[in-house]
Design a protein around this motif. Structure first.
Motif, PDB file in Angstrom:
ATOM      1  N   PHE A   1       0.830  -1.207   0.000  1.00 49.15           N
ATOM      2  CA  PHE A   1       0.000   0.000   0.000  1.00 49.15           C
ATOM      3  C   PHE A   1       0.865   1.257   0.000  1.00 49.15           C
ATOM      4  O   PHE A   1       1.837   1.362   0.751  1.00 49.15           O
ATOM      5  N   SER A   2       0.481   2.216  -0.840  1.00 53.06           N
ATOM      6  CA  SER A   2       1.079   3.555  -0.817  1.00 53.06           C
ATOM      7  C   SER A   2      -0.038   4.577  -0.699  1.00 53.06           C
ATOM      8  O   SER A   2      -1.094   4.412  -1.326  1.00 53.06           O
ATOM      9  N   TYR A   3       0.170   5.637   0.073  1.00 51.92           N
ATOM     10  CA  TYR A   3      -0.791   6.753   0.093  1.00 51.92           C
ATOM     11  C   TYR A   3      -0.649   7.517  -1.223  1.00 51.92           C
ATOM     12  O   TYR A   3       0.390   7.431  -1.887  1.00 51.92           O
ATOM     13  N   PRO A   4      -1.699   8.282  -1.596  1.00 50.76           N
ATOM     14  CA  PRO A   4      -1.653   8.990  -2.882  1.00 50.76           C
ATOM     15  C   PRO A   4      -0.409   9.873  -3.047  1.00 50.76           C
ATOM     16  O   PRO A   4       0.064  10.057  -4.155  1.00 50.76           O
ATOM     17  N   CYS A   5       0.124  10.372  -1.933  1.00 51.20           N
ATOM     18  CA  CYS A   5       1.331  11.199  -2.047  1.00 51.20           C
ATOM     19  C   CYS A   5       2.519  10.374  -2.548  1.00 51.20           C
ATOM     20  O   CYS A   5       3.557  10.933  -2.912  1.00 51.20           O
ATOM     21  N   GLY A   6       2.372   9.051  -2.554  1.00 48.33           N
ATOM     22  CA  GLY A   6       3.370   8.221  -3.230  1.00 48.33           C
ATOM     23  C   GLY A   6       4.261   7.390  -2.336  1.00 48.33           C
ATOM     24  O   GLY A   6       4.843   6.417  -2.782  1.00 48.33           O
ATOM     25  N   ARG A   7       4.362   7.767  -1.053  1.00 47.34           N
ATOM     26  CA  ARG A   7       5.279   7.008  -0.213  1.00 47.34           C
ATOM     27  C   ARG A   7       4.712   5.617   0.069  1.00 47.34           C
ATOM     28  O   ARG A   7       3.548   5.489   0.459  1.00 47.34           O
ATOM     29  N   GLN A   8       5.554   4.601  -0.135  1.00 49.92           N
ATOM     30  CA  GLN A   8       5.076   3.241   0.120  1.00 49.92           C
ATOM     31  C   GLN A   8       5.131   2.961   1.617  1.00 49.92           C
ATOM     32  O   GLN A   8       6.161   3.105   2.262  1.00 49.92           O
ATOM     33  N   ILE A   9       3.988   2.566   2.175  1.00 52.79           N
ATOM     34  CA  ILE A   9       3.887   2.350   3.617  1.00 52.79           C
ATOM     35  C   ILE A   9       3.979   0.857   3.943  1.00 52.79           C
ATOM     36  O   ILE A   9       4.605   0.471   4.910  1.00 52.79           O
ATOM     37  N   LEU A  10       3.328   0.022   3.130  1.00 50.92           N
ATOM     38  CA  LEU A  10       3.336  -1.425   3.386  1.00 50.92           C
ATOM     39  C   LEU A  10       3.919  -2.151   2.176  1.00 50.92           C
ATOM     40  O   LEU A  10       3.538  -1.863   1.038  1.00 50.92           O
ATOM     41  N   LYS A  11       4.845  -3.056   2.445  1.00 50.72           N
ATOM     42  CA  LYS A  11       5.522  -3.771   1.347  1.00 50.72           C
ATOM     43  C   LYS A  11       5.373  -5.276   1.520  1.00 50.72           C
ATOM     44  O   LYS A  11       5.901  -5.861   2.471  1.00 50.72           O
ATOM     45  N   ASP A  12       4.627  -5.885   0.613  1.00 50.30           N
ATOM     46  CA  ASP A  12       4.538  -7.351   0.557  1.00 50.30           C
ATOM     47  C   ASP A  12       4.279  -7.997   1.917  1.00 50.30           C
ATOM     48  O   ASP A  12       5.019  -8.863   2.360  1.00 50.30           O
ATOM     49  N   ILE A  13       3.200  -7.549   2.547  1.00 53.08           N
ATOM     50  CA  ILE A  13       2.837  -8.127   3.849  1.00 53.08           C
ATOM     51  C   ILE A  13       2.148  -9.470   3.629  1.00 53.08           C
ATOM     52  O   ILE A  13       1.155  -9.553   2.893  1.00 53.08           O
ATOM     53  N   SER A  14       2.668 -10.511   4.244  1.00 58.24           N
ATOM     54  CA  SER A  14       2.036 -11.836   4.187  1.00 58.24           C
ATOM     55  C   SER A  14       2.015 -12.446   5.576  1.00 58.24           C
ATOM     56  O   SER A  14       3.010 -12.383   6.288  1.00 58.24           O
ATOM     57  N   PHE A  15       0.862 -13.008   5.946  1.00 54.31           N
ATOM     58  CA  PHE A  15       0.787 -13.814   7.169  1.00 54.31           C
ATOM     59  C   PHE A  15      -0.531 -14.577   7.162  1.00 54.31           C
ATOM     60  O   PHE A  15      -1.444 -14.271   6.398  1.00 54.31           O
ATOM     61  N   THR A  16      -0.595 -15.590   8.013  1.00 52.03           N
ATOM     62  CA  THR A  16      -1.822 -16.365   8.170  1.00 52.03           C
ATOM     63  C   THR A  16      -2.192 -16.366   9.641  1.00 52.03           C
ATOM     64  O   THR A  16      -1.319 -16.530  10.490  1.00 52.03           O
TER      65      THR A  16
ATOM     66  N   PHE B   1      -5.787 -14.961  18.331  1.00 51.09           N
ATOM     67  CA  PHE B   1      -5.704 -13.547  18.704  1.00 51.09           C
ATOM     68  C   PHE B   1      -4.282 -13.109  18.336  1.00 51.09           C
ATOM     69  O   PHE B   1      -3.312 -13.555  18.950  1.00 51.09           O
ATOM     70  N   LEU B   2      -4.189 -12.258  17.290  1.00 54.71           N
ATOM     71  CA  LEU B   2      -2.886 -11.848  16.750  1.00 54.71           C
ATOM     72  C   LEU B   2      -2.564 -10.422  17.179  1.00 54.71           C
ATOM     73  O   LEU B   2      -3.406  -9.531  17.050  1.00 54.71           O
ATOM     74  N   ALA B   3      -1.351 -10.211  17.653  1.00 52.30           N
ATOM     75  CA  ALA B   3      -0.897  -8.857  18.004  1.00 52.30           C
ATOM     76  C   ALA B   3      -0.016  -8.323  16.885  1.00 52.30           C
ATOM     77  O   ALA B   3       0.899  -9.013  16.429  1.00 52.30           O
ATOM     78  N   ILE B   4      -0.314  -7.100  16.438  1.00 55.98           N
ATOM     79  CA  ILE B   4       0.560  -6.408  15.481  1.00 55.98           C
ATOM     80  C   ILE B   4       1.401  -5.426  16.294  1.00 55.98           C
ATOM     81  O   ILE B   4       0.854  -4.530  16.942  1.00 55.98           O
ATOM     82  N   LEU B   5       2.701  -5.623  16.255  1.00 56.38           N
ATOM     83  CA  LEU B   5       3.616  -4.824  17.072  1.00 56.38           C
ATOM     84  C   LEU B   5       4.513  -4.005  16.162  1.00 56.38           C
ATOM     85  O   LEU B   5       4.931  -4.484  15.108  1.00 56.38           O
ATOM     86  N   GLY B   6       4.814  -2.777  16.581  1.00 61.64           N
ATOM     87  CA  GLY B   6       5.713  -1.964  15.760  1.00 61.64           C
ATOM     88  C   GLY B   6       5.742  -0.552  16.290  1.00 61.64           C
ATOM     89  O   GLY B   6       4.835  -0.140  17.020  1.00 61.64           O
ATOM     90  N   ASN B   7       6.756   0.204  15.926  1.00 63.46           N
ATOM     91  CA  ASN B   7       6.875   1.555  16.468  1.00 63.46           C
ATOM     92  C   ASN B   7       5.874   2.509  15.804  1.00 63.46           C
ATOM     93  O   ASN B   7       5.192   2.143  14.849  1.00 63.46           O
ATOM     94  N   ASN B   8       5.796   3.729  16.327  1.00 64.33           N
ATOM     95  CA  ASN B   8       4.882   4.735  15.765  1.00 64.33           C
ATOM     96  C   ASN B   8       5.251   4.973  14.306  1.00 64.33           C
ATOM     97  O   ASN B   8       6.434   5.122  13.989  1.00 64.33           O
ATOM     98  N   GLY B   9       4.241   4.983  13.456  1.00 64.09           N
ATOM     99  CA  GLY B   9       4.498   5.252  12.041  1.00 64.09           C
ATOM    100  C   GLY B   9       4.918   4.037  11.239  1.00 64.09           C
ATOM    101  O   GLY B   9       5.202   4.140  10.045  1.00 64.09           O
ATOM    102  N   ALA B  10       4.928   2.859  11.864  1.00 66.01           N
ATOM    103  CA  ALA B  10       5.364   1.643  11.146  1.00 66.01           C
ATOM    104  C   ALA B  10       4.369   1.231  10.061  1.00 66.01           C
ATOM    105  O   ALA B  10       4.726   0.499   9.134  1.00 66.01           O
ATOM    106  N   GLY B  11       3.117   1.674  10.194  1.00 67.76           N
ATOM    107  CA  GLY B  11       2.094   1.299   9.211  1.00 67.76           C
ATOM    108  C   GLY B  11       1.026   0.372   9.777  1.00 67.76           C
ATOM    109  O   GLY B  11       0.236  -0.205   9.030  1.00 67.76           O
ATOM    110  N   LYS B  12       0.949   0.285  11.100  1.00 69.70           N
ATOM    111  CA  LYS B  12       0.016  -0.657  11.724  1.00 69.70           C
ATOM    112  C   LYS B  12      -1.442  -0.275  11.452  1.00 69.70           C
ATOM    113  O   LYS B  12      -2.242  -1.111  11.037  1.00 69.70           O
TER     114      LYS B  12
END
Ligand code: ADP
Ligand code: MG
Length: 250
Positions: A8-23, A29-40
């Protein structure tokens, strides 16, 4: 729930999510962990059509979520957004609105039955005629969770559901989510900053780092190495009363 190569990229063009895969299996109950601005939050919004990923698939029981119409999607996915406030409605009406994706010509007796059963099970009956904006943060969060559950989704998305709650309410809300996941075989996907709450309640963990999956799997992926890579702090993972606990070394 299976996510394959989502980008996913926002219209401004910066790519935020790259090839995310998981099952994530039903009932987990899945936790998504990451720092501020990681794209969660961006990732959760892609699952609920708030944002449209440029590529990738999100399948639940063989159905590609990204191709569904809004009402169909709302029967598959419920989203408790970050800082959700809700409109000036009573608790009862708030839950009834959660049944909207199932209504044809108005409210059916079954809709009221599900609302009333959920209010009872979550011990919210005494709040039924109160307005949402007159509740405490903990009460409101439980009501919004109840609203998500009456939607009878297969996937429940939660964006920092405990960030404004006191300790007791943090435990109560996450315990409710975990019980409901198991009972109804819902996959819950939660963004959360508190690693120790995640370790206590979640079954699987996904570290999102710079828009990519750094690591994903059971509790054993919560390692000092991954914590350092994502949050830039040194920490050890210790067991206290049988539960892993992250202890930062400052
Ligand atoms: P997180 O929830 O992990 O803190 P977000 O998914 O909210 O992160 O944001 C990821 C990145 O995308 C950030 O760099 C943020 O500035 C950017 N971003 C978020 N929303 C928008 C938007 N509407 N337009 C452009 N960039 C955005
Ligand atoms: Mg966020």
């Amino acid at each position: 729930m299976e996510v394959r190569d989502l980008s996913f990229s926002y219209p401004c063009g910066r790519q935020i999510l790259k090839d995310i895969s998981f099952t994530a299996p039903a009932g987990d109950f899945l936790a998504i962990l990451g720092n501020n601005g990681a794209g969660k939050s961006t990732l959760l919004k892609c699952f609920d059509h708030i944002l449209r990923p440029q590529s990738g698939t999100v399948t639940v029981e063989g159905t590609d979520l990204l191709t569904l119409k809004p009402a169909e999607l709302a029967r598959q996915v419920a989203f408790l957004a970050q800082g959700a406030e809700g409109a000036r409605l009573t608790v009862y009406d708030t839950l009834l609105l959660g049944r909207k994706p199932y209504m044809k010509w108005g409210v059916a007796p079954e809709d009221r039955a599900i609302v009333e059963e959920t209010l009872a099970r979550m011990e919210l009956e005494h709040l039924a005629v109160r307005y949402l904006d007159q509740l405490s943060g903990g009460e409101r969060q439980k009501v919004l969770l109840a609203r998500a559950l009456v939607q009878e989704p297969k996937v429940l998305l939660l964006d920092e559901p405990t960030s404004n709650l006191d300790l007791r309410n943090q435990y109560e809300v996450l315990d409710l989510v975990r019980q409901e996941c198991r009972r109804r075989q819902i996959t819950a996907v939660m963004v959360i900053h508190d690693l120790n709450l995640a370790l206590r309640f979640c079954d699987r963990f996904l570290f999102l780092h710079q828009g990519q999956v750094l690591a994903e799997g059971p509790m054993s992926v919560v390692t000092p190495e991954h914590i350092r890579a994502v949050y830039g702090i040194d920490a050890s993972v210790e067991r206290i009363q049988g539960t892993p606990v992250v202890v930062p070394r400052l």
